[in-house]
Design a protein around this motif. Sequence first.
Motif, PDB file in Angstrom:
ATOM      1  N   ALA A 121       0.789  -1.225  -0.014  1.00 45.32           N
ATOM      2  CA  ALA A 121      -0.036   0.013  -0.178  1.00 45.32           C
ATOM      3  C   ALA A 121       0.867   1.253  -0.138  1.00 45.32           C
ATOM      4  N   ARG A 122       2.206   1.006  -0.174  1.00 42.93           N
ATOM      5  CA  ARG A 122       3.139   2.104  -0.210  1.00 42.93           C
ATOM      6  C   ARG A 122       2.543   3.310  -1.257  1.00 42.93           C
ATOM      7  N   ASP A 123       2.781   4.465  -0.865  1.00 40.29           N
ATOM      8  CA  ASP A 123       2.306   5.869  -1.846  1.00 40.29           C
ATOM      9  C   ASP A 123       0.795   5.654  -2.095  1.00 40.29           C
ATOM     10  N   LEU A 124      -0.003   4.974  -1.513  1.00 38.93           N
ATOM     11  CA  LEU A 124      -1.454   5.159  -1.767  1.00 38.93           C
ATOM     12  C   LEU A 124      -1.997   6.125  -0.757  1.00 38.93           C
ATOM     13  N   PRO A 125      -3.086   7.080  -1.344  1.00 38.27           N
ATOM     14  CA  PRO A 125      -3.382   8.016  -0.272  1.00 38.27           C
ATOM     15  C   PRO A 125      -3.975   7.473   0.907  1.00 38.27           C
ATOM     16  N   PRO A 126      -3.850   8.119   1.871  1.00 35.37           N
ATOM     17  CA  PRO A 126      -4.348   7.456   3.245  1.00 35.37           C
ATOM     18  C   PRO A 126      -5.988   7.472   3.272  1.00 35.37           C
ATOM     19  N   ASP A 127      -6.456   8.780   2.655  1.00 32.13           N
ATOM     20  CA  ASP A 127      -7.868   8.813   2.830  1.00 32.13           C
ATOM     21  C   ASP A 127      -8.664   8.066   1.827  1.00 32.13           C
ATOM     22  N   LEU A 128      -8.347   7.282   0.998  1.00 24.49           N
ATOM     23  CA  LEU A 128      -8.978   6.390   0.061  1.00 24.49           C
ATOM     24  C   LEU A 128     -10.112   5.825   0.805  1.00 24.49           C
ATOM     25  N   GLU A 172     -12.117   1.245  -2.433  1.00 27.55           N
ATOM     26  CA  GLU A 172     -11.104   1.594  -3.792  1.00 27.55           C
ATOM     27  C   GLU A 172      -9.705   1.203  -3.277  1.00 27.55           C
ATOM     28  N   ARG A 173      -9.508   1.355  -1.836  1.00 29.22           N
ATOM     29  CA  ARG A 173      -8.109   0.915  -1.396  1.00 29.22           C
ATOM     30  C   ARG A 173      -7.963  -0.485  -1.660  1.00 29.22           C
ATOM     31  N   HIS A 174      -8.921  -1.206  -1.335  1.00 30.27           N
ATOM     32  CA  HIS A 174      -8.830  -2.843  -1.623  1.00 30.27           C
ATOM     33  C   HIS A 174      -8.702  -3.310  -2.909  1.00 30.27           C
TER      34      HIS A 174
END
Length: 212
Positions: free
Chosen positions: A185-192, A196-198
């Motif tokens: 998950a590195r560099d993914l926006p924390p507020d996703l 959408e994150r999954h």
Amino acid sequence: MRAWLADRVRDVAYAALVAVLWPAVALLFRLSVRGRAHLRGGGVLAAPHRSYWDTVLLGVACGPFRRVTFLARHGLLRNPLLGPLVRLFAVPIDRESFGVSDYRRSLAAAERAHLLGIFPEGTTRPGATPKPGAIRFAERLDRPLIPVNIVARGPYPPSRFLRLPIRFPRVEVRIGAPVAVVELARDLPPDLPRSERHRLLTQRLMDLIQAT
């Protein structure tokens, strides 16, 4: 205690089954395995699903003493050949309407499993959208994901299994280095949003599998 004993019985039965299958699988598929050392710490195995042989190949590739607990489609219980194996070595789930009882049962089995095997696509049909189950289990259990690629050179059943002459491909099972979900998950926006994150993490996992 009862669950522990049942698992030890499964360990013995699994080792015996893999030992019996190994010569035939090695001969038919000229099987080679790369990266078996990556299995030592356990984790969530994630592999593409192209054939019913995938489960057998993955089990043999991991070896008789590293039992893989697979998540399996509930409908396979009705298969006279596969049903007994699913009951012994897999957690049957209702793929179409995965509910709370499915989640609790699979989570309980996953907590006891050294290696949990998941095919994110959930079907051998080409073009299926991968589901985030591997990501969710890895997060929930705080275990690494282990990408596995099954590379077949030649006609891979069932796509041409019924065509004559029956031929089997040369297969290499490539087991990649474990990767933590936080690393993926590195560099993914924390507020996703969670969904959408999954989705993005599952896509990254599938890319990692293909690159293995």
